[in-house]
Design a protein around this motif. Structure first.
Motif, PDB file in Angstrom:
ATOM      1  N   GLU A 201      12.710   4.722   1.169  1.00  0.00           N
ATOM      2  CA  GLU A 201      11.675   3.913   1.845  1.00  0.00           C
ATOM      3  C   GLU A 201      11.951   4.021   3.340  1.00  0.00           C
ATOM      4  O   GLU A 201      13.091   4.254   3.746  1.00  0.00           O
ATOM      5  CB  GLU A 201      11.729   2.451   1.390  1.00  0.00           C
ATOM      6  CG  GLU A 201      13.060   1.770   1.674  1.00  0.00           C
ATOM      7  CD  GLU A 201      13.045   0.252   1.468  1.00  0.00           C
ATOM      8  OE1 GLU A 201      12.195  -0.254   0.719  1.00  0.00           O
ATOM      9  OE2 GLU A 201      13.896  -0.418   2.079  1.00  0.00           O
ATOM     10  N   ARG A 233      11.875   9.905  -3.742  1.00  0.00           N
ATOM     11  CA  ARG A 233      12.412   9.216  -4.931  1.00  0.00           C
ATOM     12  C   ARG A 233      12.400  10.194  -6.089  1.00  0.00           C
ATOM     13  O   ARG A 233      11.373  10.856  -6.333  1.00  0.00           O
ATOM     14  CB  ARG A 233      11.534   8.000  -5.304  1.00  0.00           C
ATOM     15  CG  ARG A 233      11.539   6.943  -4.249  1.00  0.00           C
ATOM     16  CD  ARG A 233      10.717   5.729  -4.620  1.00  0.00           C
ATOM     17  NE  ARG A 233      10.586   4.877  -3.448  1.00  0.00           N
ATOM     18  CZ  ARG A 233       9.904   3.748  -3.402  1.00  0.00           C
ATOM     19  NH1 ARG A 233       9.291   3.300  -4.484  1.00  0.00           N
ATOM     20  NH2 ARG A 233       9.843   3.044  -2.280  1.00  0.00           N
ATOM     21  N   GLU A 235      11.630  10.358  -9.038  1.00  0.00           N
ATOM     22  CA  GLU A 235      10.872   9.659 -10.082  1.00  0.00           C
ATOM     23  C   GLU A 235      11.105  10.338 -11.433  1.00  0.00           C
ATOM     24  O   GLU A 235      11.091  11.567 -11.530  1.00  0.00           O
ATOM     25  CB  GLU A 235       9.375   9.691  -9.759  1.00  0.00           C
ATOM     26  CG  GLU A 235       8.986   8.959  -8.488  1.00  0.00           C
ATOM     27  CD  GLU A 235       8.932   7.445  -8.644  1.00  0.00           C
ATOM     28  OE1 GLU A 235       9.168   6.944  -9.751  1.00  0.00           O
ATOM     29  OE2 GLU A 235       8.676   6.772  -7.620  1.00  0.00           O
ATOM     30  N   SER A 245       4.686  10.668  -6.750  1.00  0.00           N
ATOM     31  CA  SER A 245       5.354  11.952  -6.550  1.00  0.00           C
ATOM     32  C   SER A 245       6.792  11.721  -6.096  1.00  0.00           C
ATOM     33  O   SER A 245       7.221  10.583  -5.915  1.00  0.00           O
ATOM     34  CB  SER A 245       4.564  12.800  -5.551  1.00  0.00           C
ATOM     35  OG  SER A 245       4.207  12.029  -4.448  1.00  0.00           O
ATOM     36  N   GLU A 252       4.788   1.696   6.852  1.00  0.00           N
ATOM     37  CA  GLU A 252       5.386   0.382   6.589  1.00  0.00           C
ATOM     38  C   GLU A 252       5.480  -0.463   7.857  1.00  0.00           C
ATOM     39  O   GLU A 252       5.696   0.067   8.956  1.00  0.00           O
ATOM     40  CB  GLU A 252       6.792   0.541   6.001  1.00  0.00           C
ATOM     41  CG  GLU A 252       6.785   1.205   4.633  1.00  0.00           C
ATOM     42  CD  GLU A 252       8.043   0.907   3.827  1.00  0.00           C
ATOM     43  OE1 GLU A 252       7.960   0.192   2.826  1.00  0.00           O
ATOM     44  OE2 GLU A 252       9.114   1.398   4.223  1.00  0.00           O
ATOM     45  N   GLU A 318      -1.189  -0.171  -8.331  1.00  0.00           N
ATOM     46  CA  GLU A 318      -0.732  -0.621  -7.002  1.00  0.00           C
ATOM     47  C   GLU A 318      -1.027   0.404  -5.921  1.00  0.00           C
ATOM     48  O   GLU A 318      -0.723   1.585  -6.074  1.00  0.00           O
ATOM     49  CB  GLU A 318       0.789  -0.861  -7.054  1.00  0.00           C
ATOM     50  CG  GLU A 318       1.364  -1.243  -5.699  1.00  0.00           C
ATOM     51  CD  GLU A 318       2.891  -1.280  -5.679  1.00  0.00           C
ATOM     52  OE1 GLU A 318       3.512  -1.440  -6.748  1.00  0.00           O
ATOM     53  OE2 GLU A 318       3.451  -1.132  -4.578  1.00  0.00           O
ATOM     54  N   LEU A 319      -1.610  -0.106  -4.830  1.00  0.00           N
ATOM     55  CA  LEU A 319      -1.829   0.740  -3.666  1.00  0.00           C
ATOM     56  C   LEU A 319      -0.960   0.258  -2.496  1.00  0.00           C
ATOM     57  O   LEU A 319      -0.321   1.057  -1.832  1.00  0.00           O
ATOM     58  CB  LEU A 319      -3.324   0.692  -3.287  1.00  0.00           C
ATOM     59  CG  LEU A 319      -3.746   1.349  -1.982  1.00  0.00           C
ATOM     60  CD1 LEU A 319      -3.389   2.828  -1.975  1.00  0.00           C
ATOM     61  CD2 LEU A 319      -5.266   1.202  -1.778  1.00  0.00           C
ATOM     62  N   SER A 360       3.623  -2.642   2.826  1.00  0.00           N
ATOM     63  CA  SER A 360       4.120  -1.274   2.627  1.00  0.00           C
ATOM     64  C   SER A 360       3.104  -0.450   1.845  1.00  0.00           C
ATOM     65  O   SER A 360       2.786  -0.747   0.697  1.00  0.00           O
ATOM     66  CB  SER A 360       5.445  -1.351   1.861  1.00  0.00           C
ATOM     67  OG  SER A 360       5.870  -0.062   1.507  1.00  0.00           O
ATOM     68  N   GLY A 362       1.515   3.518   0.773  1.00  0.00           N
ATOM     69  CA  GLY A 362       1.752   4.949   0.628  1.00  0.00           C
ATOM     70  C   GLY A 362       0.590   5.752   1.205  1.00  0.00           C
ATOM     71  O   GLY A 362      -0.573   5.443   0.941  1.00  0.00           O
TER      72      GLY A 362
HETATM   73  N1  GAP Z   1       9.761  -0.992   1.388  1.00  0.00           N
HETATM   74  C1  GAP Z   1       9.113  -1.451   0.209  1.00  0.00           C
HETATM   75  C2  GAP Z   1       8.753  -0.383  -0.701  1.00  0.00           C
HETATM   76  O1  GAP Z   1       9.078   0.763  -0.511  1.00  0.00           O
HETATM   77  P1  GAP Z   1       7.432   0.085  -2.928  1.00  0.00           P
HETATM   78  O2  GAP Z   1       6.482  -0.825  -3.682  1.00  0.00           O
HETATM   79  O3  GAP Z   1       8.527   0.705  -3.671  1.00  0.00           O
HETATM   80  O4  GAP Z   1       7.973  -0.823  -1.732  1.00  0.00           O
HETATM   81  C3  GAP Z   1       5.575   0.840  -1.281  1.00  0.00           C
HETATM   82  O5  GAP Z   1       6.591   1.191  -2.192  1.00  0.00           O
HETATM   83  C4  GAP Z   1       4.372   1.755  -1.419  1.00  0.00           C
HETATM   84  O6  GAP Z   1       4.783   3.123  -1.334  1.00  0.00           O
HETATM   85  C5  GAP Z   1       3.661   1.651  -2.785  1.00  0.00           C
HETATM   86  O7  GAP Z   1       2.747   0.585  -2.816  1.00  0.00           O
HETATM   87  C6  GAP Z   1       2.981   3.003  -2.849  1.00  0.00           C
HETATM   88  O8  GAP Z   1       1.772   2.986  -2.098  1.00  0.00           O
HETATM   89  C7  GAP Z   1       3.972   3.929  -2.173  1.00  0.00           C
HETATM   90  N2  GAP Z   1       4.828   4.623  -3.170  1.00  0.00           N
HETATM   91  C8  GAP Z   1       5.944   4.147  -3.762  1.00  0.00           C
HETATM   92  N3  GAP Z   1       6.476   5.060  -4.588  1.00  0.00           N
HETATM   93  C9  GAP Z   1       5.657   6.146  -4.530  1.00  0.00           C
HETATM   94  C10 GAP Z   1       5.675   7.447  -5.160  1.00  0.00           C
HETATM   95  N4  GAP Z   1       6.640   7.814  -5.995  1.00  0.00           N
HETATM   96  N5  GAP Z   1       4.673   8.323  -4.863  1.00  0.00           N
HETATM   97  C11 GAP Z   1       3.700   7.970  -3.993  1.00  0.00           C
HETATM   98  N6  GAP Z   1       3.650   6.778  -3.374  1.00  0.00           N
HETATM   99  C12 GAP Z   1       4.607   5.872  -3.628  1.00  0.00           C
END
Ligand code: GAP
Length: 498
Positions: A201, A233, A235, A245, A252, A318-319, A360, A362
């Motif tokens: 993050e 990440r 994932e 992804s 943020e 979630e967006l 926060s 994406g």
């Molecule tokens: N600092 C807080 C944080 O990172 P999170 O809910 O884990 O919170 C925030 O991530 C935003 O980042 C999510 O709402 C999403 O829009 C985006 N996001 C998180 N993981 C993602 C992933 N693997 N691929 C694309 N977007 C991602």
């Protein structure tokens, strides 16, 4: 989703990474139009949340930071997802995205069904249960199928729940924690002391620089620090195109407030501001909903979290996460670094470690939401008045990859071409515009509709022989009107930069 993925590939928005080597799961590349759209989203966010606000500072911190940051933030020990393996198919699932239910006929449990999270998971599970009843020739009424997360399964159920890959029970492992941070080594030594992480993050870069900004800027509470940047990440199941992804980008904000502030009211304000912003870049308000995390499911440091959900092709997801994170992060860094994270509040004459509200978002998820909202199939009359089907991307002019296309009516008339090229060069100094002289004018419009260019500007004989006016065509309504060059520029300015 298939239509969107197809259009993205066909028109050069998004490609699977490393495609010539068979692709690389969870990684995507942005082509010529994709990079424009992506940059425009980021620029709109930066302009609206940083440049047009007096209470926000910008930051660009590094992707690899001191590993102690991730220890202090809790990521080293706690940033993981529950994972389950199918020993037979070798497929791996996220245990909180794998659902199961016992199949009960007339009070007797005859087995289990399992499904991977999807928009129609209930329907799929019910069908599988009915099929099990039929195969086992059980008479009587099928009980309701009540799906539960695999994380909630009792240990004795692991052996009984079928793998979604094979349909057979006995091959799923129990859930195990899988660490999501990508590791790398920094420096010439390859031992454990060299281990570092790609940031999962951007937020921690903000907390790590909070002191620098407080000490060097002229900030006063409440204020925010904003950052756009890559996050990584590992994932377990990257899915649904660019939605989840392994390499993605985040926008943020950490918004610092007094511990005594009415954080509930400020949280509400941020939720509304974020919703309005999504609408301003073209998402329909009715497609955005709020998911308030129940108090008993909040992280221990969180006071409240509301996610803005969007109606994606694969369901409501979630967006944008908007969390009240108290003073947890700054206090953690204060403790681990030994550096004071207090601020002196001129207004109240108090010294304290501020609390924080964290919106926060994406970038890639926003882009997918924008693509979803923009994708339209409709019918419009062609040059000869015959109604034709068309695919049109109804991007807001603010973020459209190409803002306008300039067409000389005929390419073999130098007087038209000369005026069209001159206008093209003039507009190109300010915006990403496109020049196209080849093909029937209707076909040229259609090509631009498919990539979401909001305006078509045609130079015809009236332009050069009469009054200098050009034809301005609106992508969505297909209406055309004649405007002077000054009117054209004023109009574009308002629509694109307004
Ligand atoms: N600092 C807080 C944080 O990172 P999170 O809910 O884990 O919170 C925030 O991530 C935003 O980042 C999510 O709402 C999403 O829009 C985006 N996001 C998180 N993981 C993602 C992933 N693997 N691929 C694309 N977007 C991602």
């Amino acid at each position: 989703m298939e239509d969107i993925v197809g259009l993205c590939k066909r028109r050069g928005f998004i490609f699977q990474s490393s495609e010539i080597y068979g692709g690389y799961n969870g990684f995507y590349d942005y082509g010529p139009l994709g990079v424009e759209l992506r940059n425009n989203i980021k620029q709109a966010w930066w302009r609206d949340f940083v440049q047009r606000r007096d209470d926000m500072e910008g930051l660009d911190s590094t992707i690899i930071m001191h590993p102690k940051i991730w220890k202090a933030s809790g990521h080293v020990d706690g940033f993981s997802d529950p994972m389950v393996d199918c020993k037979e198919s070798k497929l791996r699932y996220r245990a909180d995205q794998l659902f199961f239910a016992p199949v009960i006929v007339e009070g007797e449990k005859i087995g289990y069904v399992s499904v991977v999270e999807s928009i129609d998971q209930q329907e799929v599970a019910e069908k599988a249960a009915a099929e099990m009843k039929r195969k086992m020739a059980k008479q009587g009424e099928l009980g309701p199928i009540e799906l539960k997360e695999y994380t909630e399964a009792a240990p004795e159920e692991y052996e009984l729940i079928p793998s979604p890959a094979t349909g057979k029970p006995g091959s799923l492992t129990e859930p195990r924690e899988f660490k999501l941070m990508f590791e790398t080594k920094v420096g010439p030594l390859a031992d454990d002391s060299a281990t570092a992480y790609l940031r999962p993050e951007t937020a921690q870069g903000i907390f790590a620089n909070y002191k620098n900004i407080v000490d060097t800027g002229r900030v006063k509470i409440p204020f925010g620090i904003a950052q756009i940047g890559k996050a990584f990440r590992n994932e377990i199941t990257p899915r649904n195109f660019i939605f989840r992804s392994r390499e993605f980008e985040q926008m943020e904000i950490e918004y610092f407030i007094a511990p005594s502030a009415d954080w509930k009211a400020l949280h509400r304000e941020w939720i509304d501001t974020c919703t309005d912003w999504l609408v301003s870049i073209g998402l329909p308000r009715e497609g955005i909903t709020e998911d308030i995390h129940p108090e008993d499911k909040l992280a221990f440091y969180s006071q409240a979290t509301t996610d803005l959900m969007f109606d994606f092709p694969h369901g409501e997801q979630e967006l944008w996460g908007i969390a009240c994170r108290s003073d947890y992060d700054l206090k953690q860094h204060q403790e681990h670094s030994g550096k004071s994270m207090t601020i002196f509040d001129e207004a109240t004459k108090e010294k304290y470690v501020p609390h924080v509200i964290e919106p926060s978002l994406g970038v890639d998820r926003t882009l997918l939401a924008v693509l979803t909202a923009a994708y339209t199939e409709d019918e419009v009359p062609n040059d000869k008045g015959k109604v034709e089907k068309r695919t049109v991307m109804k991007f807001s002019p603010k973020i459209a990859p190409v803002k306008a296309a300039i067409f000389p009516l005929l390419k073999n008339k130098p007087e038209l071409v000369e005026v069209a090229e001159k206008l093209y060069k003039k507009l190109q100094r300010r915006w990403n515009v496109f020049y196209d002289a080849s093909g029937a004018i209707g076909r040229r419009y259609r090509r631009q509709d498919e990539i979401g260019t909001p305006y078509g500007i045609t130079i015809d004989f009236d332009t050069v022989e009469k009054d200098g006016t050009v034809t301005l065509r609106d992508r969505d309504t297909c209406e055309q009107r004649r405007v002077s060059e000054a009117e054209l520029i004023e109009f574009l300015e308002e629509q694109i930069d307004g």
